[in-house]
Scaffold this motif. Structure first.
Motif, short mmCIF file in Angstrom:
data_model
loop_
_atom_site.label_atom_id
_atom_site.label_comp_id
_atom_site.label_asym_id
_atom_site.label_seq_id
_atom_site.Cartn_x
_atom_site.Cartn_y
_atom_site.Cartn_z
N PHE A 37 33.11 -39.42 115.79
CA PHE A 37 34.37 -38.91 115.24
C PHE A 37 34.67 -39.46 113.86
O PHE A 37 35.73 -39.21 113.31
N LYS A 38 33.73 -40.24 113.29
CA LYS A 38 34.01 -40.88 112.01
C LYS A 38 33.16 -40.31 110.90
O LYS A 38 32.07 -39.77 111.15
N SER A 39 33.63 -40.50 109.68
CA SER A 39 32.81 -40.12 108.53
C SER A 39 31.73 -41.18 108.37
O SER A 39 31.85 -42.30 108.87
N ARG A 62 35.08 -33.24 112.46
CA ARG A 62 34.27 -32.61 111.41
C ARG A 62 32.77 -32.68 111.74
O ARG A 62 32.04 -31.73 111.52
N ASN A 63 32.33 -33.84 112.27
CA ASN A 63 30.90 -33.96 112.60
C ASN A 63 30.47 -32.90 113.61
O ASN A 63 29.40 -32.32 113.49
N TYR A 64 31.36 -32.66 114.58
CA TYR A 64 31.02 -31.68 115.62
C TYR A 64 30.93 -30.27 115.03
O TYR A 64 30.00 -29.53 115.31
N TRP A 258 24.74 -40.05 109.87
CA TRP A 258 24.75 -40.68 111.19
C TRP A 258 25.89 -40.13 112.04
O TRP A 258 25.75 -40.02 113.25
N GLY A 259 27.01 -39.78 111.42
CA GLY A 259 28.12 -39.22 112.16
C GLY A 259 27.71 -37.95 112.89
O GLY A 259 28.01 -37.76 114.07
N GLN A 260 26.97 -37.10 112.19
CA GLN A 260 26.52 -35.85 112.80
C GLN A 260 25.49 -36.09 113.88
O GLN A 260 25.50 -35.44 114.93
N TYR A 264 25.89 -34.94 117.74
CA TYR A 264 24.84 -34.21 118.44
C TYR A 264 24.48 -34.95 119.73
O TYR A 264 24.44 -34.36 120.83
N ALA A 265 24.25 -36.27 119.60
CA ALA A 265 23.87 -37.07 120.77
C ALA A 265 24.96 -37.01 121.84
O ALA A 265 24.67 -36.91 123.04
N SER A 266 26.22 -37.06 121.41
CA SER A 266 27.32 -37.04 122.38
C SER A 266 27.37 -35.70 123.11
O SER A 266 27.56 -35.66 124.33
N VAL A 267 27.18 -34.61 122.36
CA VAL A 267 27.25 -33.28 122.98
C VAL A 267 26.19 -33.13 124.07
O VAL A 267 26.46 -32.57 125.14
N ILE A 268 24.98 -33.65 123.83
CA ILE A 268 23.93 -33.43 124.82
C ILE A 268 23.92 -34.51 125.90
O ILE A 268 23.20 -34.40 126.88
N THR A 269 24.70 -35.58 125.73
CA THR A 269 24.75 -36.64 126.75
C THR A 269 25.89 -36.41 127.72
O THR A 269 25.78 -36.71 128.91
N LEU A 270 27.01 -35.89 127.22
CA LEU A 270 28.20 -35.71 128.05
C LEU A 270 27.97 -34.90 129.33
O LEU A 270 28.41 -35.33 130.40
N PRO A 271 27.24 -33.76 129.28
CA PRO A 271 27.06 -33.00 130.53
C PRO A 271 26.40 -33.83 131.62
O PRO A 271 26.81 -33.77 132.78
N VAL A 272 25.38 -34.62 131.23
CA VAL A 272 24.67 -35.41 132.25
C VAL A 272 25.56 -36.50 132.80
O VAL A 272 25.60 -36.74 134.00
N LEU A 273 26.31 -37.16 131.90
CA LEU A 273 27.23 -38.20 132.37
C LEU A 273 28.28 -37.61 133.31
O LEU A 273 28.61 -38.19 134.34
#
Lengths: 294, 356
Positions: A37-39, A62-64, A258-260, A264-273
């Protein structure tokens, strides 16, 4: 009183110790979510502070939004979802059927088949990968072109190459077998007396009573399908059929934000979590169960 | 007609068993058989040339070892020439010129004995390097991951408020994919501003402390082992937890009555009670450690100086990236034999323990 006091002290010490270890285990993941969520400037400014792991004042999505604009993430997500769904549904049916035939039907050679399945659990996929690659290069696949049925050679660049080889799963067969074996025999014997065929027993009696093991198999199959990496980098060129894990690896090599990357990493990790948190109880119970008997 | 008692209709059995069995044969058994065949050929994935039978060439290329004793460079008096780096040796190119048998061989490793240097040379030195790296990784990750997992299981097994929460927290990295974990850790292991080095600097009060984790050949493999243990320990924790819960309370009570302290209870009740669980965890962690690929591919690409190249990474590079399926299959098959031998060895040690 004294004993009670020392117990309370011990519990407090334990709690503090467990929290400290918990921080070590969760810090990388917190860092990932918070940074998403950070720049980039804010990420680097906060790096050596506690705020790297805490929500900060100026959050933005913005990163999302850039990740979804800049990459084919939606299409990769769709691919991974389709692959995982097909592997989960197909895998549950196929593996439970084999387990049913071993645990609940009487035929010569079923103990040998069970032994072979157990032996296959220890074969690492990495051992199969290269030979499997040259095998799927030669397999035929039907397609309809100009109203005619034609056979294509080679399974590269498709969804089915990422689904079919992973449907039969030795570990899942073993999970189902263990569960089916412990179901009381009276449950299906009565149905058999009444003339029910094996399909009725399987579909109407055994499977409806196997919720926990179905949930476990679903989680095992889902996690392994969603996290596929080695196989798709070998069989998928181009972006049309690429799933999320090789997707992020490629994105990682291409961008320097790195923010992006963290978004990206969060989007693909959340469903599994989320899946894990939803089915935690069943999952924990059955992982535990296999460990003792294995 | 009535079917014989206790025998099922073979068609029904086949209908239930055949889908999964067919897939196992097609995607596990057949590839292994094809691999065995491919090792005898120069088969390439996309090649205009027809595949040719090459016999044991792939095995020779992979396994060939040769020993060369290299004498130091000597001056007119016959004494070894020394420079600031110690005794000076001729270059490998010069050594090879003197010994035609070493054609195609490159040094894999070397030891200095007295003044002479013994060089073990191979036609594929990278294979031996990756074999050593794989064993090294297993030796690092096995005690680390299993030890941490056992400790976590004992903690989570205490009757304390919030233990389910902690269990979930410790398990969270397991459901994070290895690719994502590798990318996040690559950032945290950053030399200048990574979390680990910041922590080290704070603890040591030295602003220059902290190694170049992934860029230094001494630290790259241990760093990957550390990260892998973090990612995987939660799984073994659950397995240990189940083992702990199967040990009867009476044993602990009896031990306490006999005056055993916590450590004595751990050694004489917990560890023997966990015997089978420990074996299962050790075997499964070894198998996982030997498959090391993703972390290496994402974090270091086998470098620096091949210090993180593993057998699987080498096989994928040869068989897929260089499209040399024959050679890649050979690495794969040799690797499989090593894995089988290790499981057999572990099994043997286990049965020995049983006899005692």
């Amino acid at each position: 009183m004294n004993v009670k006091m020392s117990r309370t002290l011990r519990d407090i010490a334990l709690f503090i110790g467990m929290s400290a270890i918990g921080i070590v285990f969760i810090a990388p993941l917190l860092f990932m979510f918070v940074s998403s969520f950070k720049s980039d400037n804010a990420i680097f400014a906060d790096l050596n502070k506690l705020s790297a792991y805490l929500p900060s004042a100026e959050w933005s999505m913005r990163n999302y939004t850039s990740v979804f604009e800049k990459s084919d993430l939606p299409s990769f997500l769709l691919n991974s979802t389709l692959i995982a769904a097909l592997v989960v549904v197909g895998g549950i049916i196929i593996n439970s059927m084999l387990a049913f035939s071993i645990a609940r039907m009487r035929w010569r050679g079923r103990n040998l088949v069970l032994a072979l399945v157990v032996a296959m659990v220890i074969v690492p996929f990495e051992v199969i990968a290269i030979p499997l690659l040259s095998l799927v290069a030669k397999l035929p696949w039907p397609a309809i072109e100009h109203g005619q049925l034609v056979m294509h050679t080679g399974w590269f660049n498709s969804l089915h190459v990422q689904v079919i080889p992973f449907l039969a799963n030795a570990f899942c067969v073993f999970l189902f077998y263990q569960f089916f074996r412990d179901i009381p025999p009276e449950l299906d014997e009565a149905a058999k007396m009444d003339g029910a065929g094996p399909w009725t027993v399987y579909a109407r009696i055994i499977m409806p009573n196997s919720g926990p093991v179905i949930a476990t198999a679903a989680i095992v199959l889902f996690i392994s399908a969603w996290n596929q990496y080695l196989w798709p980098i070998m069989v998928i060129q181009g972006e049309a059929f690429r799933p999320v894990q090789p997707g992020i690896q490629q994105f990682f090599g291409r961008t320097n934000s790195w923010g992006q990357i963290m978004a990206y990493a969060s989007v693909i990790t959340l469903p599994v979590l989320a899946v894990f948190l939803a089915f935690q109880r069943q999952f924990v119970a059955s992982v535990a169960g296999t460990g003792i008997k294995g | 007609m009535k079917t014989r008692l206790g025998r099922e209709n073979p068609f029904a059995v086949a209908a239930f068993a055949s889908p999964a069995l067919l897939l196992f044969v097609l995607f596990v058994v057949l590839p292994m058989l094809l691999a065995a065949g491919a090792t005898m050929t120069n088969h390439r994935l996309m090649s205009p040339e027809p595949t040719r039978y090459v016999g044991l060439d792939n095995y020779r290329r992979l396994l060939a070892l040769n020993v060369a004793v290299v004498e130091p460079v000597r001056d007119a008096q016959g004494a070894a020439v020394r420079d600031e780096e110690g005794v000076r040796y001729p270059t490998w190119r010069q050594v090879r010129k003197d010994k035609p048998a070493l054609e195609g061989y490159r040094p894999a490793f070397q030891i200095d004995i007295g003044e002479s240097r013994v060089v073990l040379a191979a036609t594929d030195p990278l294979f031996y390097r990756s074999l050593i790296n794989t064993f090294l990784f297993a030796a690092l990750v096995l005690p680390l991951q299993c030890g941490v997992a056992l400790g976590l299981a004992i903690l989570v097994n205490q009757k304390i408020r919030g233990r389910v929460f902690f269990r979930t927290v410790y398990f969270a990295p397991v459901v994070t994919s290895m690719v994502v974990a590798s990318i996040v850790w690559a950032f945290m292991l950053n030399t200048d501003r990574g979390m680990l080095n910041e922590l080290l600097r704070g603890l040591l009060h030295d602003p220059n402390a902290g190694p170049d984790w992934l860029g230094d050949s001494r630290y790259a493999l241990p760093a990957i082992a550390l990260m892998s243990a973090w990612q995987g320990a939660g799984f073994q924790m659950l397995v240990f937890l189940a083992g702990l819960q199967s040990i009867s309370h009476e044993l602990y009570e009896a031990a306490t009555l006999m005056g055993a302290n916590a450590w004595q209870r751990f050694v004489h009740v917990t560890l023997p009670g966990l015997r089978n669980t420990i074996i299962f965890v050790l075997v499964s962690t070894t198998l996982l450690a030997f498959g090391l690929f993703t972390q290496v591919d994402v974090m270091t690409s086998g470098g620096p100086l091949d210090s993180t190249t593993t057998v699987v990474y080498h096989a994928v590079r040869s068989g897929f990236k260089e499209q040399d399926v024959g050679y890649g299959s050979t690495i794969t098959l040799v690797f499989f034999v090593i894995v089988l031998a290790l499981s057999a060895l572990q099994r043997m040690l286990v049965s020995k323990g049983d006899a005692k």
